[in-house]
Design a protein around this motif. Sequence first.
Motif, PDB file in Angstrom:
ATOM      1  N   VAL A  13       0.602  -1.217  -0.142  1.00 54.29           N
ATOM      2  CA  VAL A  13      -0.094   0.131  -0.432  1.00 54.29           C
ATOM      3  C   VAL A  13       0.782   1.100  -0.049  1.00 54.29           C
ATOM      4  O   VAL A  13       1.597   1.031   0.533  1.00 54.29           O
ATOM      5  CB  VAL A  13      -1.172   0.094   1.124  1.00 54.29           C
ATOM      6  CG1 VAL A  13      -1.830   1.215   1.466  1.00 54.29           C
ATOM      7  CG2 VAL A  13      -1.693  -1.800   1.553  1.00 54.29           C
ATOM      8  N   LEU A  14       0.579   1.757  -0.788  1.00 57.63           N
ATOM      9  CA  LEU A  14       1.405   3.365  -0.847  1.00 57.63           C
ATOM     10  C   LEU A  14       1.453   3.920   0.175  1.00 57.63           C
ATOM     11  O   LEU A  14       0.312   4.693   0.785  1.00 57.63           O
ATOM     12  CB  LEU A  14       1.184   4.096  -2.161  1.00 57.63           C
ATOM     13  CG  LEU A  14       1.499   3.562  -3.552  1.00 57.63           C
ATOM     14  CD1 LEU A  14       1.071   4.751  -5.288  1.00 57.63           C
ATOM     15  CD2 LEU A  14       2.506   3.069  -3.829  1.00 57.63           C
ATOM     16  N   CYS A  15       2.285   4.957   0.694  1.00 60.48           N
ATOM     17  CA  CYS A  15       2.087   6.026   1.725  1.00 60.48           C
ATOM     18  C   CYS A  15       2.117   6.669   1.152  1.00 60.48           C
ATOM     19  O   CYS A  15       1.931   8.248   2.124  1.00 60.48           O
ATOM     20  CB  CYS A  15       3.131   5.762   2.547  1.00 60.48           C
ATOM     21  SG  CYS A  15       3.205   4.363   3.696  1.00 60.48           S
ATOM     22  N   HIS A  16       1.699   7.351  -0.560  1.00 60.29           N
ATOM     23  CA  HIS A  16       2.343   8.968  -0.549  1.00 60.29           C
ATOM     24  C   HIS A  16       1.239   8.576  -2.186  1.00 60.29           C
ATOM     25  O   HIS A  16       1.172   8.357  -2.131  1.00 60.29           O
ATOM     26  CB  HIS A  16       3.361   9.583  -1.000  1.00 60.29           C
ATOM     27  CG  HIS A  16       4.289   8.807  -1.122  1.00 60.29           C
ATOM     28  ND1 HIS A  16       4.868   8.721  -2.889  1.00 60.29           N
ATOM     29  CD2 HIS A  16       5.388   7.610  -1.007  1.00 60.29           C
ATOM     30  CE1 HIS A  16       5.912   7.903  -2.987  1.00 60.29           C
ATOM     31  NE2 HIS A  16       5.798   6.957  -1.805  1.00 60.29           N
ATOM     32  N   ASP A  17       1.455   9.657  -2.782  1.00 59.72           N
ATOM     33  CA  ASP A  17       0.832  10.378  -4.017  1.00 59.72           C
ATOM     34  C   ASP A  17       1.903   9.823  -4.922  1.00 59.72           C
ATOM     35  O   ASP A  17       3.243  10.167  -4.543  1.00 59.72           O
ATOM     36  CB  ASP A  17      -0.054  11.666  -4.060  1.00 59.72           C
ATOM     37  CG  ASP A  17      -0.749  11.282  -3.635  1.00 59.72           C
ATOM     38  OD1 ASP A  17      -1.187  10.748  -3.003  1.00 59.72           O
ATOM     39  OD2 ASP A  17      -1.543  12.802  -3.312  1.00 59.72           O
ATOM     40  N   ILE A  18       1.617   9.615  -6.193  1.00 59.03           N
ATOM     41  CA  ILE A  18       2.714   9.341  -7.441  1.00 59.03           C
ATOM     42  C   ILE A  18       2.232  10.007  -8.339  1.00 59.03           C
ATOM     43  O   ILE A  18       1.043  10.105  -8.550  1.00 59.03           O
ATOM     44  CB  ILE A  18       2.207   7.874  -7.652  1.00 59.03           C
ATOM     45  CG1 ILE A  18       3.447   7.039  -7.356  1.00 59.03           C
ATOM     46  CG2 ILE A  18       3.514   7.974  -8.866  1.00 59.03           C
ATOM     47  CD1 ILE A  18       4.617   7.153  -6.284  1.00 59.03           C
ATOM     48  N   THR A  19       3.214  10.923  -8.557  1.00 60.86           N
ATOM     49  CA  THR A  19       2.558  12.497  -9.352  1.00 60.86           C
ATOM     50  C   THR A  19       2.707  12.387 -11.021  1.00 60.86           C
ATOM     51  O   THR A  19       4.627  12.116 -11.170  1.00 60.86           O
ATOM     52  CB  THR A  19       3.270  13.510  -8.867  1.00 60.86           C
ATOM     53  OG1 THR A  19       3.185  13.988  -7.547  1.00 60.86           O
ATOM     54  CG2 THR A  19       2.302  15.109  -9.898  1.00 60.86           C
ATOM     55  N   ARG A  20       2.590  12.190 -11.770  1.00 59.53           N
ATOM     56  CA  ARG A  20       2.953  12.404 -13.193  1.00 59.53           C
ATOM     57  C   ARG A  20       2.965  13.377 -14.152  1.00 59.53           C
ATOM     58  O   ARG A  20       2.025  14.054 -14.160  1.00 59.53           O
ATOM     59  CB  ARG A  20       2.667  10.671 -13.756  1.00 59.53           C
ATOM     60  CG  ARG A  20       2.403  10.984 -15.971  1.00 59.53           C
ATOM     61  CD  ARG A  20       2.050   9.655 -15.996  1.00 59.53           C
ATOM     62  NE  ARG A  20       0.917   9.332 -16.524  1.00 59.53           N
ATOM     63  CZ  ARG A  20      -0.559   8.134 -16.683  1.00 59.53           C
ATOM     64  NH1 ARG A  20       0.318   7.633 -17.040  1.00 59.53           N
ATOM     65  NH2 ARG A  20      -1.234   8.568 -16.309  1.00 59.53           N
ATOM     66  N   ILE A  21       3.749  13.285 -14.692  1.00 55.55           N
ATOM     67  CA  ILE A  21       4.012  14.580 -15.274  1.00 55.55           C
ATOM     68  C   ILE A  21       4.509  15.177 -17.015  1.00 55.55           C
ATOM     69  O   ILE A  21       5.248  13.680 -17.142  1.00 55.55           O
ATOM     70  CB  ILE A  21       5.232  15.795 -14.718  1.00 55.55           C
ATOM     71  CG1 ILE A  21       5.168  16.182 -13.501  1.00 55.55           C
ATOM     72  CG2 ILE A  21       5.448  17.607 -15.892  1.00 55.55           C
ATOM     73  CD1 ILE A  21       5.955  16.953 -12.682  1.00 55.55           C
ATOM     74  N   LEU A  22       3.209  14.705 -17.978  1.00 52.80           N
ATOM     75  CA  LEU A  22       3.857  15.632 -18.943  1.00 52.80           C
ATOM     76  C   LEU A  22       3.355  16.698 -19.677  1.00 52.80           C
ATOM     77  O   LEU A  22       2.881  17.288 -19.423  1.00 52.80           O
ATOM     78  CB  LEU A  22       2.023  14.089 -19.450  1.00 52.80           C
ATOM     79  CG  LEU A  22       2.094  12.981 -18.906  1.00 52.80           C
ATOM     80  CD1 LEU A  22       0.736  12.174 -20.036  1.00 52.80           C
ATOM     81  CD2 LEU A  22       3.421  12.100 -19.743  1.00 52.80           C
ATOM     82  N   PRO A  23       4.454  17.020 -19.988  1.00 50.35           N
ATOM     83  CA  PRO A  23       4.841  19.016 -20.224  1.00 50.35           C
ATOM     84  C   PRO A  23       3.108  18.679 -21.460  1.00 50.35           C
ATOM     85  O   PRO A  23       3.540  18.197 -22.593  1.00 50.35           O
ATOM     86  CB  PRO A  23       5.901  18.946 -20.661  1.00 50.35           C
ATOM     87  CG  PRO A  23       6.635  17.686 -20.071  1.00 50.35           C
ATOM     88  CD  PRO A  23       5.777  16.664 -20.363  1.00 50.35           C
ATOM     89  N   GLY A  24       2.735  19.962 -21.355  1.00 52.16           N
ATOM     90  CA  GLY A  24       1.586  20.538 -21.752  1.00 52.16           C
ATOM     91  C   GLY A  24       0.489  19.709 -22.106  1.00 52.16           C
ATOM     92  O   GLY A  24      -0.158  20.117 -22.772  1.00 52.16           O
ATOM     93  N   VAL A  25       0.612  18.084 -21.394  1.00 56.12           N
ATOM     94  CA  VAL A  25      -0.406  17.726 -21.466  1.00 56.12           C
ATOM     95  C   VAL A  25      -1.291  17.443 -20.193  1.00 56.12           C
ATOM     96  O   VAL A  25      -2.388  18.151 -20.006  1.00 56.12           O
ATOM     97  CB  VAL A  25      -0.089  16.213 -22.009  1.00 56.12           C
ATOM     98  CG1 VAL A  25      -1.266  15.312 -21.839  1.00 56.12           C
ATOM     99  CG2 VAL A  25       0.153  16.508 -23.623  1.00 56.12           C
ATOM    100  N   GLU A  26      -0.455  17.275 -18.919  1.00 54.39           N
ATOM    101  CA  GLU A  26      -0.738  17.397 -17.767  1.00 54.39           C
ATOM    102  C   GLU A  26       0.171  16.585 -16.799  1.00 54.39           C
ATOM    103  O   GLU A  26       0.936  16.812 -16.421  1.00 54.39           O
ATOM    104  CB  GLU A  26      -2.284  15.436 -17.266  1.00 54.39           C
ATOM    105  CG  GLU A  26      -1.015  14.282 -16.863  1.00 54.39           C
ATOM    106  CD  GLU A  26      -2.014  13.217 -17.170  1.00 54.39           C
ATOM    107  OE1 GLU A  26      -3.537  13.138 -16.617  1.00 54.39           O
ATOM    108  OE2 GLU A  26      -1.442  12.122 -17.485  1.00 54.39           O
ATOM    109  N   LYS A  27      -0.781  17.172 -15.708  1.00 57.55           N
ATOM    110  CA  LYS A  27       0.267  16.900 -14.309  1.00 57.55           C
ATOM    111  C   LYS A  27      -0.658  16.573 -12.999  1.00 57.55           C
ATOM    112  O   LYS A  27      -1.935  17.800 -13.197  1.00 57.55           O
ATOM    113  CB  LYS A  27       1.053  18.170 -13.756  1.00 57.55           C
ATOM    114  CG  LYS A  27       2.090  18.277 -12.233  1.00 57.55           C
ATOM    115  CD  LYS A  27       2.278  19.625 -11.762  1.00 57.55           C
ATOM    116  CE  LYS A  27       3.086  19.325 -10.724  1.00 57.55           C
ATOM    117  NZ  LYS A  27       3.898  20.488  -9.379  1.00 57.55           N
ATOM    118  N   GLY A  28      -0.279  15.529 -12.762  1.00 54.58           N
ATOM    119  CA  GLY A  28      -1.645  14.801 -11.393  1.00 54.58           C
ATOM    120  C   GLY A  28      -1.245  14.149 -10.952  1.00 54.58           C
ATOM    121  O   GLY A  28      -0.750  13.168 -11.423  1.00 54.58           O
TER     122      GLY A  28
END
Length: 362
Positions: A13-28
């Motif tokens: 079980v993850l203890c933190h959020d994992i963020t994905r960044i796609l330049p110009g598309v999304e960050k979250g």
Amino acid sequence: MRLINTTDAVGHVLCHDITRILPGVEKGPVFRKGHVVKAEDIPILLSVGKNHLYVWEKTEGMLHEDEAAEILRQIVMGEDASFSASAPGEGKIEIRAAVDGLLKIDREKLLKINSLGEMMIASVHGDFPVKKGDKIAGTRVIPLVIEEEKMNRAKEVAGDTPVFSILPFRHIRYGLVTTGNEVADGRIPDAFGPVLKKKMAEYDTECMGQVILPDDREGITKAIGKFIMEGADLVLCSGGMSVDPDDKTPGAIRDTGAEVVSYGAPVLPGAMFLLAYYDVEESSAENAGEEAAAGMVTKKKTIPILGLPGCIMYAKRTIFDLVLPRVLAGERLTAADLSQYGEGGLCLSCEVCHFPNCSFGK
């Protein structure tokens, strides 16, 4: 929590959020805190540069938020098929009605559970009708992990019965007694009948008929009694409910022998509301074809009699809208039940009516 290699993370079980960044598309967040890692998640985690992860380390006496959320679900609805629930996620569960009926909430239990801390149950207001599919509650465990002992306390508070239940509405046959010299004489048209029939049509009801009478106490009493003798499950008396000398309805209801629970309620519009119950004994054969008293069973039937004030004709929502669903669900209301409507018992008469999703009667 502990640090592990991402390739070894399946089932953790993850203890933190994992963020994905796609330049110009999304960050979250691609995965939220509390997510249980699956085999198909590993390539995604590696693609966002996560070669190592902080995961929850199972500790004796501690529960993951989703495990605890399942306990809250059980506390709220048990195995009652009147409800459906979403799968737990991030410590949250959403609960919906699976049938139409009157939502009942054990408010004392709900308060005690919410007072324990680190957990919550939020709901719509009880004692109001719900339809199949309506969202009625959400639960949340606040921290990622919570002491098992605290969840056990919540179960102890809840006891053996769920905090929520839904009472199904019954099929109701009702009679309508409308009073007023001006209406009986034809000087003005009846305004009560159309309004009441429209409101009653929102439920599984059948109108046995409407009687329009002058302000004659004896005549009103007889009309109520006739509907009861013909098998009415409910009698609505409209008009003649004030303290004017020509208003005879309250006295006529008393003359039937019914128990008057309350004449007056702390609700505006609708302060001159009257609630009474008439008990009759019914006999029925246990098996078809039996003779006379052989195999006869006597049971008591309770018939509500509602004395409705004039505001019913013109106000969007009144005391009638608060009481009617409970009556149709078979509740026998007390004077204390009506008194509880005092807080929130003032309709603000909004330009657009939001009932029952408003503060009126809550």
